[in-house]
Design an enzyme around this catalytic site. Structure first.
Site, short mmCIF file in Angstrom:
data_model
loop_
_atom_site.label_atom_id
_atom_site.label_comp_id
_atom_site.label_asym_id
_atom_site.label_seq_id
_atom_site.Cartn_x
_atom_site.Cartn_y
_atom_site.Cartn_z
CG HIS A 102 -9.29 -7.75 -1.64
ND1 HIS A 102 -10.59 -8.19 -1.66
CD2 HIS A 102 -9.14 -6.96 -2.74
CE1 HIS A 102 -11.20 -7.70 -2.72
NE2 HIS A 102 -10.35 -6.95 -3.40
CG ASP A 142 -10.85 -9.31 1.79
OD1 ASP A 142 -11.20 -8.13 1.93
OD2 ASP A 142 -10.74 -9.87 0.67
#
Ligand code: XUL
Ligand code: CO
Length: 424
Positions: free
Chosen positions: A90, A93
């Site tokens: 993501h 992240d």
């Protein structure tokens, strides 16, 4: 230069996973297409609903670009140690969270350039990218389904930036999991309007994919609840109905997750079979839930018979194609060591290898498919086929004139379960 994070760690010892072993005419690695999930292994800090951070990694706290780069260095060291062909992320992240959209876009571009350089020196490729549109408080009432049009626009900008970054890194898929696309209470929710907005949003994603020439698959990931009380992408069947309603059935496929299947009251093989029967199997998130706790525990898989049946349906559907086996799985919060990261993934890879080999053996043996063909054999005759284009009156006449009296046959479930047991 090595980061030192994995110093002293025992590399994985595989007894079942052998990337080059040929299974049904194809390398095992090419069947399984393992991916590491950046969020569980590198971004999650060990929090649970009752307690905070347990992991103390050299890249914490995660609000700084230098430490985001260190995190990427460690991630690629782990990909090499494990020999995994893919990873997934993501936006939140990989980049530090710094507030404004413009600043997050700048840091996303910088870190994905950095990750692109790391990929040049690595064999690990990007299976998929996605946008985290569920953690920040701006998403608390949904992303594309938010009652506030500003959030809808923010979500559009966010997905555009993540699709651009996925495209730049040669990603093979782009995933949308609607963590907050659902409701907490119907008292404040116009479900019809929200679903229309979600359908329109997904069409924009598909349009943009074509505009930039992204050749990867667009995938939606079903999950029935958690974090929302009810999520619109409840399960595979619900997603397929949604995609058909908005004319997206030829553009979007499904990313199916073991633990989400269980939360929806299904088995993983059920979800795979539903998607496969509609030609919409895109990719899988492999993990397991604790069957006693009733929530999404995202553990590494450890049940060979379950995994074998999942791959049995994957193989029968023709394999994973551009998709893969993403370990959407995290360590337990007491598993503090770098060694635990290696052991968790290596164990999952071993379980999947055993499952794949068992599934291939079941298919090569042919017994289950033969039993299935035998059960439906009556439908092979031209008379039976003609019934499918007939009508109720003609069929009623047929039953009367031929004095049809069906004779029930055993479904042979016990024999078939015994048969599966020979292979797992
Ligand atoms: C949440 C989940 C996500 C998606 C990607 O349960 O599975 O990690 O896979 O957003
Ligand atoms: Co998932």
């Amino acid at each position: 230069m090595a980061t030192g994070f994995f110093d002293g760690v025992e590399p994985p010892k595989f007894h079942h996973y052998n990337p080059d072993e040929i299974v049904m005419g194809k390398r095992m690695e090419d069947h399984l297409r393992f991916a590491v999930a950046y969020w569980h292994s590198f971004a999650w800090e060990g929090q649970d609903p009752f307690g905070g951070q347990t992991f103390q990694r050299p890249w914490h706290p995660q609000d700084d670009m230098g430490r985001a780069k260190l995190k990427a260095d460690v991630a690629f060291e782990m990909f090499d140690l494990l020999g995994v062909p893919f990873f997934c992320w993501h936006d939140a992240d990989i980049r530090p969270e710094q507030g404004s959209f413009a600043e997050n876009l700048r840091t996303l571009n910088e870190i994905t350039d950095y990750i692109g350089e790391k990929m040049e020196g690595s064999k690990t490729r990007l299976l998929w990218g996605t946008a985290n549109m569920f953690s920040d408080r701006r998403w608390m009432s949904g992303a594309s389904t938010n009652p506030d049009p500003d959030v809808f626009a923010f979500a559009a900008a966010t997905v555009k930036s993540c699709l651009d970054a996925t495209h730049k890194l040669g990603g093979q898929n782009y995933v949308l999991w609607g963590g907050r696309e659902g409701y907490e209470t119907l008292l404040n929710t116009d479900m019809g309007q929200e679903l229309d907005h979600m359908g329109r949003f997904l069409s924009m994603v598909v349009d943009y994919k074509h505009k930039i020439g992204f050749e990867g698959q667009i995938l939606v990931e079903p999950k029935p609840q958690e974090p929302s009380k009810h999520q619109y992408d409840y399960d595979a069947a619900t997603c397929i109905g949604f995609l058909r309603k908005y004319g997206l059935e030829n553009e979007v496929k499904l990313n199916l997750e073991q633990g989400h299947a269980i939360l929806a009251g299904h088995s993983f093989e059920h979800e795979i079979a539903v998607a496969a029967s509609e030609g919409m199997l895109g990719s899988i998130d492999m993990n397991r839930n604790d069957y006693q706790s009733g929530w999404d525990t995202d553990q590494f898989p450890n049940n060979v018979p379950e995994v074998a049946l999942a791959y049995y349906h994957v193989l029968n559907a023709g394999g994973l194609g551009k998709g893969g086996t993403n370990f959407d799985a995290k360590l337990r919060r007491q598993s503090l060591d770098a060694q635990d990261l290696i052991d968790g993934h290596a164990g999952g890879m071993e379980i999947c290898a055993r499952g794949l080999k068992a599934a291939a053996a079941m298919i090569e043996d042919g017994g289950l498919n033969a039993a299935l063909a035998d059960r439906y054999a009556g439908w092979k005759s031209p008379d039976a086929q003609a019934m499918l284009t007939s009508d109720l009156e003609t069929l009623a006449q047929h039953v009367l004139s031929e004095n049809i009296a069906p004779f029930p046959r055993s479904g042979r479930q016990e024999a078939l379960e015994n048969w599966v047991n020979r292979f797992v």
